[in-house]
Design a protein around this motif. Structure first.
Motif, PDB file in Angstrom:
ATOM      1  N   UNK A  51       0.830  -1.200   0.000  1.00  0.00           N
ATOM      2  CA  UNK A  51       0.000   0.000   0.000  1.00  0.00           C
ATOM      3  C   UNK A  51       0.870   1.257   0.000  1.00  0.00           C
ATOM      4  N   UNK A 111      -0.380  -0.784  13.627  1.00  0.00           N
ATOM      5  CA  UNK A 111      -1.322   0.306  13.888  1.00  0.00           C
ATOM      6  C   UNK A 111      -0.582   1.597  14.218  1.00  0.00           C
ATOM      7  N   UNK A 116      -5.245   3.352  12.024  1.00  0.00           N
ATOM      8  CA  UNK A 116      -6.334   2.383  12.078  1.00  0.00           C
ATOM      9  C   UNK A 116      -7.352   2.624  10.975  1.00  0.00           C
ATOM     10  N   UNK A 117      -7.008   3.442   9.994  1.00  0.00           N
ATOM     11  CA  UNK A 117      -7.963   3.690   8.921  1.00  0.00           C
ATOM     12  C   UNK A 117      -8.037   2.521   7.943  1.00  0.00           C
ATOM     13  N   UNK A 118      -9.149   2.458   7.246  1.00  0.00           N
ATOM     14  CA  UNK A 118      -9.312   1.450   6.208  1.00  0.00           C
ATOM     15  C   UNK A 118      -8.541   1.901   4.969  1.00  0.00           C
ATOM     16  N   UNK A 119      -7.742   1.012   4.408  1.00  0.00           N
ATOM     17  CA  UNK A 119      -6.969   1.378   3.220  1.00  0.00           C
ATOM     18  C   UNK A 119      -7.255   0.373   2.122  1.00  0.00           C
ATOM     19  N   UNK A 120      -6.940   0.740   0.897  1.00  0.00           N
ATOM     20  CA  UNK A 120      -7.061  -0.268  -0.151  1.00  0.00           C
ATOM     21  C   UNK A 120      -6.015  -0.056  -1.222  1.00  0.00           C
ATOM     22  N   UNK A 123      -6.502  -1.915  -7.978  1.00  0.00           N
ATOM     23  CA  UNK A 123      -6.215  -3.006  -8.901  1.00  0.00           C
ATOM     24  C   UNK A 123      -5.326  -2.456 -10.020  1.00  0.00           C
ATOM     25  N   UNK A 210      -5.897  -5.928  -3.109  1.00  0.00           N
ATOM     26  CA  UNK A 210      -6.965  -5.272  -3.881  1.00  0.00           C
ATOM     27  C   UNK A 210      -8.342  -5.925  -3.696  1.00  0.00           C
ATOM     28  N   UNK A 211      -8.378  -7.193  -3.282  1.00  0.00           N
ATOM     29  CA  UNK A 211      -9.680  -7.855  -3.108  1.00  0.00           C
ATOM     30  C   UNK A 211     -10.166  -7.744  -1.662  1.00  0.00           C
ATOM     31  N   UNK A 212      -9.316  -8.126  -0.728  1.00  0.00           N
ATOM     32  CA  UNK A 212      -9.767  -8.210   0.664  1.00  0.00           C
ATOM     33  C   UNK A 212      -9.591  -6.911   1.441  1.00  0.00           C
ATOM     34  N   UNK A 215      -7.230  -3.311   6.761  1.00  0.00           N
ATOM     35  CA  UNK A 215      -7.959  -2.699   7.865  1.00  0.00           C
ATOM     36  C   UNK A 215      -7.422  -3.278   9.172  1.00  0.00           C
ATOM     37  N   UNK A 216      -7.702  -2.623  10.303  1.00  0.00           N
ATOM     38  CA  UNK A 216      -7.171  -3.129  11.562  1.00  0.00           C
ATOM     39  C   UNK A 216      -7.622  -4.572  11.807  1.00  0.00           C
TER      40      UNK A 216
ATOM     41  N   UNK B  60     -11.135  -1.279  16.556  1.00  0.00           N
ATOM     42  CA  UNK B  60     -11.673  -0.980  15.220  1.00  0.00           C
ATOM     43  C   UNK B  60     -12.306   0.400  15.079  1.00  0.00           C
ATOM     44  N   UNK B  63     -10.742   5.476  15.038  1.00  0.00           N
ATOM     45  CA  UNK B  63     -10.751   6.732  14.303  1.00  0.00           C
ATOM     46  C   UNK B  63     -12.063   7.488  14.534  1.00  0.00           C
ATOM     47  N   UNK B 225     -15.088 -10.563   4.022  1.00  0.00           N
ATOM     48  CA  UNK B 225     -14.002 -10.056   3.180  1.00  0.00           C
ATOM     49  C   UNK B 225     -14.218 -10.242   1.688  1.00  0.00           C
ATOM     50  N   UNK B 249     -14.481  -0.888   6.714  1.00  0.00           N
ATOM     51  CA  UNK B 249     -13.796  -1.659   5.680  1.00  0.00           C
ATOM     52  C   UNK B 249     -14.791  -2.448   4.841  1.00  0.00           C
ATOM     53  N   UNK B 252     -15.907  -0.161   2.052  1.00  0.00           N
ATOM     54  CA  UNK B 252     -14.880   0.001   1.014  1.00  0.00           C
ATOM     55  C   UNK B 252     -14.923  -1.186   0.052  1.00  0.00           C
ATOM     56  N   UNK B 253     -14.913  -2.400   0.616  1.00  0.00           N
ATOM     57  CA  UNK B 253     -14.882  -3.587  -0.244  1.00  0.00           C
ATOM     58  C   UNK B 253     -16.180  -3.748  -1.025  1.00  0.00           C
ATOM     59  N   UNK B 256     -16.441  -1.164  -3.892  1.00  0.00           N
ATOM     60  CA  UNK B 256     -15.468  -1.479  -4.946  1.00  0.00           C
ATOM     61  C   UNK B 256     -15.888  -2.712  -5.731  1.00  0.00           C
ATOM     62  N   UNK B 257     -16.267  -3.762  -5.006  1.00  0.00           N
ATOM     63  CA  UNK B 257     -16.611  -5.005  -5.688  1.00  0.00           C
ATOM     64  C   UNK B 257     -17.930  -4.869  -6.451  1.00  0.00           C
ATOM     65  N   UNK B 280     -13.788   7.460   3.849  1.00  0.00           N
ATOM     66  CA  UNK B 280     -13.626   6.199   3.104  1.00  0.00           C
ATOM     67  C   UNK B 280     -13.478   6.420   1.603  1.00  0.00           C
ATOM     68  N   UNK B 283     -10.282   5.835  -0.366  1.00  0.00           N
ATOM     69  CA  UNK B 283      -9.897   4.441  -0.549  1.00  0.00           C
ATOM     70  C   UNK B 283     -10.825   3.713  -1.515  1.00  0.00           C
TER      71      UNK B 283
END
Lengths: 288, 409
Positions: A51, A111, A116-120, A123, A210-212, A215-216, B60, B63, B225, B249, B252-253, B256-257, B280, B283
């Motif tokens: 990332x 962390x 703790x933010x969600x990242x991605x 693709x 890129x798929x899953x 995240x924390x 979790x 934030x 997931x 999260x 986000x998924x 995107x999906x 979000x 991302x």
């Protein structure tokens, strides 16, 4: 009928993703006899490093795919040399505890570094499109994951079964003293295998990112899935891991499709049944 | 053979630990942020009003807790941490989003710190857990995030008022709008936990009351997931749109999906604000474009109050405010206004809650007031559309539902 076929592709793609994530764990267990509970953390580091690379420094997924697994492999090297090596004569419990403890340490480290933010991870652009199979739209990236999974499976099988390296590794597994007596540095072999395990974990992290998503506590979720696949496939067998990955992927996909409420239950139920019927797992080696 | 048996036992043990406790098992981060006293305790400690803040600063929801806390501090800062000649003292405790931990921290706040007013709780489970303690000890409590319906319904207490939102408000406000603007048939996909179920039930009730038909529902587990098999199922149904509730999260998924599996071209995506939340969207990327969501505040609201709030927040913290920042900002204002109307005397909890219930002002989210019946905030709900601006996604307010009042039944 089409929808069944489409779900099958989903299941195969998810299953091979599980295989990519788990094969490093399985390899290390099969050869070193070490159940590496920090495997999920190595996977997580692979994803986070990828990332950072794609988001800031290089912007290239391919460079990340190269650098992140190597960085994780170096981390695995340090862990093996400094922490794991002294525990080989202490028995399994100390390794289980050590690696589980490490998982928590790595969790906090991640962390602190990545927050703790969600990242991605985006693709890569070549695979960002989608194609139609069975009248349904599929992301190209998922098809690529299927191919990568197969390539890794063949490669690992080939190295283990057909090369001199594989012979040494297999010999080391059944009789360490004999291999040492033949003038092979068994300690070095162990280190290399553990590092390869780390490399595969890191690689899994980048491919699955890129798929899953990132995240924390992602690593613990991954570890659960990896352990389920490991147990079903048979401890330490690469081909077993492949079969189990596919089986879990397909069972989970179809249970989500048919009975969404029971999807987690069915996967654990499958594990329980296999443990009762075949305690060594589907393709586990019989240990005397 | 014994070795193997032992290792299988180990695996089963680890699996039990990890899966039984879910996310909450994994909150080992040290809670060093405990007890941050904002003002010097030595000075005028008898003259200060103590406000306890119970928020998750680790785990979790970390934030969310931080944003809420930052929003509160921003407002207190704007009044110099002072009302009616009395200092405001903010004492913060980390709940780790765990009801048991929260209860322990609450007792510490009450017995050791002698707080006058309690604020916070991000997790609804935490709010429910502390409800009886707050009620029996007559501690004025302003719930500033937790949105579970029951807190202002069956679990209502004389001492609990909520300034944030209820899941009913979130889901219900989308129902009529979706029927008028999206179509007559919708599919529901929501995370399988109390809040996801409540929001989608409220949406379903409002949508079917408007004349629409729900053609299918699916509830993937929280923290799922991979949505591929759900998305393939949805791809095969006849519908005009998909209503989705996911957060963090999962959102986000899912978003995107949703695009990767080609659903975005088939069905418009409708949902709640958290699906394409401010923190979000970066991302999620362009997949968020075209989503319609209902929310009670948005960054893009063009009111004077909101623009002032956004500017002050960005100047202070160098990042955009989120909906949690707004909740903290408003909660702080509710508390300050209540103390003001009491002339600074917070010794009688009954008078404090009475004063709190009478507070009304124009917040960055619009006019807000409390419903004396349900102890819940009456506020406008907004429908936003996610659009592309200079290659990045932004939410744009396209419609509003005025003065939405929770029925409290």
């Amino acid at each position: 009928m089409d929808i069944i076929g489409a779900q099958l592709v989903n299941g195969v793609s998810y299953g091979l993703l599980l295989f990519i994530i788990t094969c490093g764990l399985s390899l290390v267990f099969g050869i070193l006899g070490v159940l590496n509970l920090a495997h999920g953390s190595l996977y997580m580091f692979g994803a986070y490093i990828a990332y950072s690379l794609t988001a800031t420094y290089t912007q290239s997924f391919w460079l990340a795919l190269l650098i992140a697994p190597i960085s994780v492999a170096l981390l695995a090297l340090v862990v093996e040399l400094i922490l794991l090596r002294p525990t080989y004569q202490l028995g399994h419990l100390s390794q289980v505890l050590l690696t589980f403890g490490l998982a928590y340490v790595f969790h906090d480290l991640a962390s602190i570094i990545w927050g703790s933010n969600v990242l991605s991870i985006p693709v890569p652009s070549i695979f960002s499109g989608s194609i139609a199979i069975f009248g349904q739209t599929f992301p190209v990236y998922r098809i690529a994951v299927i191919i990568v999974g197969i390539v890794i499976a063949v490669l690992l099988w080939y190295i283990q079964e057909k090369t001199k390296w594989g012979a040494i590794i297999r010999a080391g597994l059944s009789d360490k003293q004999m291999v040492s007596a033949l003038g092979i540095n068994i300690k070095l072999v162990f280190t290399i295998v553990f590092v390869i395990g780390g490399l595969l974990a890191g690689f899994g992290g980048v491919v699955a990112g890129p798929i899953l998503g990132l995240y924390p506590s992602m690593e613990f979720q991954t570890l659960i899935l990896a352990l389920v696949v490991l147990v079903i496939g048979g401890l330490g067998s690469i081909s077993g891991t492949l079969v189990a990955g596919l089986l879990v992927g397909i069972v989970e996909t179809f249970s989500r499709f048919l009975v969404p409420e029971l999807s987690m239950f069915l996967v654990f139920g499958l594990m329980a049944i296999i443990l009762i019927v075949k305690p060594n797992g589907l393709l586990g080696k019989k240990v005397a | 053979m014994r070795k193997k048996g032992f290792l299988i036992m180990c695996i089963i043990f680890v699996l039990t630990v990890l899966s039984a406790c879910g996310n909450s098992a994994i909150q080992s981060s040290s809670s060093s942020s405990d007890s941050k006293n904002q003002t010097d305790k030595q000075t005028e400690s008898s003259e200060s009003i103590k406000i306890g803040n119970i928020l998750p600063f680790s785990g979790v929801y970390a934030s969310l807790g931080k944003d809420l806390s930052d929003g509160m501090k921003l407002y207190f800062e704007s009044v110099n941490w002072e009302v009616e000649g009395k200092k405001i003292e903010l004492i913060e405790e980390d709940t780790e989003a765990d009801p048991q931990v929260a209860l322990r921290k609450l007792r510490k706040l009450m017995d050791q710190d002698n707080i006058d007013i309690l604020n916070g709780a991000v997790s609804t489970a935490v709010a429910y857990a502390i409800r009886d303690e707050v009620d029996s000890k007559k501690l004025p409590y302003l719930a500033s995030h937790a949105g579970g319906n029951d807190l202002t319904r069956a679990q209502r207490s004389d001492y609990i008022w909520r300034s944030s939102f209820s899941s009913w408000q979130i889901g219900h406000s989308m129902g009529q709008w979706a029927y008028d603007n999206i179509g007559e048939k919708m599919y529901i996909a929501a995370a399988d936990y109390a809040f996801g179920k409540e929001v989608s039930a409220a949406f379903k009730a409002a949508y079917t009351a408007a004349g629409g038909e729900i053609v299918g529902e699916v509830y993937p587990p929280l923290g799922n997931n991979d949505y591929s098999s759900y998305l393939t199922t949805i791809g095969g149904v006849e519908a005009d749109g998909v209503y989705a509730f996911f957060a963090g999260s999962d959102a986000v998924r899912f978003v995107q999906q949703y695009e990767q599996f080609g659903l975005k071209e088939k069905f418009p995506l409708v949902g709640s604000g958290w699906l394409v939340a401010e923190d979000l969207r970066e991302q999620i990327g362009n997949a968020a474009e075209g989503a319609f969501v209902s929310t009670f505040w948005d960054y893009s609201l063009e009111t004077e109050e909101n623009q002032a709030f956004v500017k002050a927040y960005e100047d202070a913290y160098n990042r955009r405010p989120t909906i949690e920042s707004l909740e903290g900002y408003d909660a702080a204002r509710v508390i300050v206004e209540a103390i003001k109307s009491l002339g600074g005397d917070v010794s009688d909890p009954n008078k404090v809650v009475e004063a709190m219930s009478n507070v009304t002002f124009t917040s960055p989210r619009g006019q807000i007031e409390f419903d004396k019946e349900t102890h819940h905030v009456i506020q406008n709900m907004y429908i936003t559309e996610t659009v592309l601006v200079d290659g990045k996604t932004e939410n744009k307010v396209i419609d509003s539902v005025e003065k939405v009042k929770d029925p409290g039944k």
